[in-house]
Motif scaffolding. Sequence first.
Motif, PDB file in Angstrom:
ATOM      1  N   ALA A 189     -54.999 -40.452 -30.601  1.00 62.80           N
ATOM      2  CA  ALA A 189     -55.895 -40.136 -31.714  1.00 62.80           C
ATOM      3  C   ALA A 189     -55.931 -41.224 -32.777  1.00 62.80           C
ATOM      4  O   ALA A 189     -56.912 -41.361 -33.513  1.00 62.80           O
ATOM      5  N   GLY A 190     -54.837 -41.975 -32.882  1.00 64.07           N
ATOM      6  CA  GLY A 190     -54.767 -42.995 -33.917  1.00 64.07           C
ATOM      7  C   GLY A 190     -54.464 -42.433 -35.296  1.00 64.07           C
ATOM      8  O   GLY A 190     -54.565 -43.144 -36.301  1.00 64.07           O
ATOM      9  N   VAL A 191     -54.120 -41.152 -35.337  1.00 68.42           N
ATOM     10  CA  VAL A 191     -53.750 -40.488 -36.595  1.00 68.42           C
ATOM     11  C   VAL A 191     -52.551 -39.592 -36.310  1.00 68.42           C
ATOM     12  O   VAL A 191     -52.271 -39.252 -35.156  1.00 68.42           O
ATOM     13  N   PRO A 192     -51.807 -39.175 -37.345  1.00 71.30           N
ATOM     14  CA  PRO A 192     -50.661 -38.278 -37.110  1.00 71.30           C
ATOM     15  C   PRO A 192     -51.091 -36.969 -36.441  1.00 71.30           C
ATOM     16  O   PRO A 192     -52.126 -36.386 -36.791  1.00 71.30           O
ATOM     17  N   TYR A 193     -50.303 -36.529 -35.493  1.00 69.97           N
ATOM     18  CA  TYR A 193     -50.563 -35.262 -34.796  1.00 69.97           C
ATOM     19  C   TYR A 193     -50.699 -34.117 -35.798  1.00 69.97           C
ATOM     20  O   TYR A 193     -51.571 -33.253 -35.654  1.00 69.97           O
ATOM     21  N   SER A 194     -49.856 -34.092 -36.826  1.00 72.13           N
ATOM     22  CA  SER A 194     -49.848 -32.991 -37.796  1.00 72.13           C
ATOM     23  C   SER A 194     -51.179 -32.841 -38.514  1.00 72.13           C
ATOM     24  O   SER A 194     -51.537 -31.739 -38.949  1.00 72.13           O
ATOM     25  N   THR A 195     -51.954 -33.923 -38.649  1.00 70.61           N
ATOM     26  CA  THR A 195     -53.242 -33.831 -39.338  1.00 70.61           C
ATOM     27  C   THR A 195     -54.298 -33.144 -38.483  1.00 70.61           C
ATOM     28  O   THR A 195     -55.357 -32.747 -38.988  1.00 70.61           O
ATOM     29  N   LEU A 196     -54.019 -33.007 -37.187  1.00 66.23           N
ATOM     30  CA  LEU A 196     -54.975 -32.365 -36.278  1.00 66.23           C
ATOM     31  C   LEU A 196     -54.670 -30.893 -36.058  1.00 66.23           C
ATOM     32  O   LEU A 196     -55.460 -30.186 -35.430  1.00 66.23           O
ATOM     33  N   ARG A 197     -53.533 -30.448 -36.574  1.00 68.39           N
ATOM     34  CA  ARG A 197     -53.114 -29.060 -36.360  1.00 68.39           C
ATOM     35  C   ARG A 197     -53.584 -28.208 -37.538  1.00 68.39           C
ATOM     36  O   ARG A 197     -53.014 -28.242 -38.615  1.00 68.39           O
ATOM     37  N   THR A 198     -54.632 -27.420 -37.307  1.00 71.22           N
ATOM     38  CA  THR A 198     -55.220 -26.643 -38.391  1.00 71.22           C
ATOM     39  C   THR A 198     -54.516 -25.315 -38.606  1.00 71.22           C
ATOM     40  O   THR A 198     -54.499 -24.784 -39.709  1.00 71.22           O
ATOM     41  N   GLY A 199     -53.980 -24.734 -37.527  1.00 67.75           N
ATOM     42  CA  GLY A 199     -53.344 -23.428 -37.637  1.00 67.75           C
ATOM     43  C   GLY A 199     -54.341 -22.291 -37.813  1.00 67.75           C
ATOM     44  O   GLY A 199     -53.955 -21.148 -38.065  1.00 67.75           O
ATOM     45  N   THR A 200     -55.625 -22.583 -37.670  1.00 68.93           N
ATOM     46  CA  THR A 200     -56.661 -21.568 -37.841  1.00 68.93           C
ATOM     47  C   THR A 200     -56.880 -20.827 -36.521  1.00 68.93           C
ATOM     48  O   THR A 200     -57.096 -21.455 -35.485  1.00 68.93           O
ATOM     49  N   ALA A 201     -56.835 -19.505 -36.584  1.00 69.29           N
ATOM     50  CA  ALA A 201     -57.023 -18.707 -35.376  1.00 69.29           C
ATOM     51  C   ALA A 201     -58.474 -18.747 -34.922  1.00 69.29           C
ATOM     52  O   ALA A 201     -59.394 -18.665 -35.740  1.00 69.29           O
ATOM     53  N   LYS A 202     -58.691 -18.880 -33.626  1.00 62.86           N
ATOM     54  CA  LYS A 202     -60.036 -18.878 -33.066  1.00 62.86           C
ATOM     55  C   LYS A 202     -60.513 -17.436 -32.841  1.00 62.86           C
ATOM     56  O   LYS A 202     -59.714 -16.526 -32.637  1.00 62.86           O
ATOM     57  N   HIS A 203     -61.813 -17.269 -32.892  1.00 67.82           N
ATOM     58  CA  HIS A 203     -62.396 -15.955 -32.634  1.00 67.82           C
ATOM     59  C   HIS A 203     -62.303 -15.619 -31.153  1.00 67.82           C
ATOM     60  O   HIS A 203     -62.542 -16.473 -30.301  1.00 67.82           O
ATOM     61  N   ARG A 204     -61.941 -14.382 -30.839  1.00 71.29           N
ATOM     62  CA  ARG A 204     -61.929 -13.893 -29.468  1.00 71.29           C
ATOM     63  C   ARG A 204     -62.910 -12.733 -29.360  1.00 71.29           C
ATOM     64  O   ARG A 204     -62.981 -11.905 -30.276  1.00 71.29           O
TER      65      ARG A 204
END
Length: 298
Positions: free
Chosen positions: A171-186
């Motif tokens: 990604a070229g960026v820290p992994y932690s910046t890509l982790r939103t923690g937002t639940a997806k709709h099911r």
Amino acid sequence: MTKTLIVITGPTGVGKTAAAIELAQRLHCDIINADSRQIYRGIPICTAAPTPEELAAAKHHFVAFKDLEETYSAAQFESDVLDLLPSLWQQGDYAVMCGGSMLYVDAVCRGIDNLPDISLEVRNAVKEKLASEGLESLVEELERLDPEYAATIDRKNTSRVCHGVEICRQAGVPYSTLRTGTAKHRDFNIIKLALNIERERLFDRINRRVDRMIEMGLEQEARSVYHLRHLNSLNTVGMKEMFALFDGTMYRKTAIERMKKNTRVYAKKQLTWYRRDPDIAWVTPDEAVNTALSLLES
């Protein structure tokens, strides 16, 4: 939403499989395996995989469907389960998901963040660094690339460290910046039950299960895959201790006792993880089926 996924989770050795099978029989539905090691062929004793009798009692999906050499992830599990569910919904309104792999359960219930696909070039480069310089060198790289993520993981977990480095490089960026923690709709309902019993009883069940594994031939099973001990699929409690026995770095009695201890430690990690989830209903194994049926009626 008329379709419902009932999740049966909890610590290892608590009795999830029996509860899931009874519930699946009552609801006339299939079981989705959510154990990240039971997906592999060739190590049924170590992983406490469902027996032939249990597999015959209810249809299971994602049990022993991968070779040890194959890679698999929570993200792939999420995709595979979501692809499977439409066909299960055609058969009925319910499906049962059973397993204690925290990331796998969360992947289906909450979703995995959209991360970049890892190229073969990046994956091979990380593997080469691991082989030539060791895990510690990758830990140091991860600390440089993403100190926030590095601070949250078990730095002895080769898979997690390598995955973190791969994501950062790709990604070229820290992994932690890509982790939103937002639940997806099911587009289906989810009922989550976590099974638990008194700590002393749970630990006794774990200790006795390890003894049964030894009696069933765990050592022979481990020897049959010893030449593959470098694979991530075998980086698991039971195999690690047996491999140490074969390497001559641990006595047999010590290996068995260490296996019991490490399994108990893993059970405590599972309990800690699931206690963070406000959507989980905690029940004893004996209460699981009736509680699930009551929740479906409410």
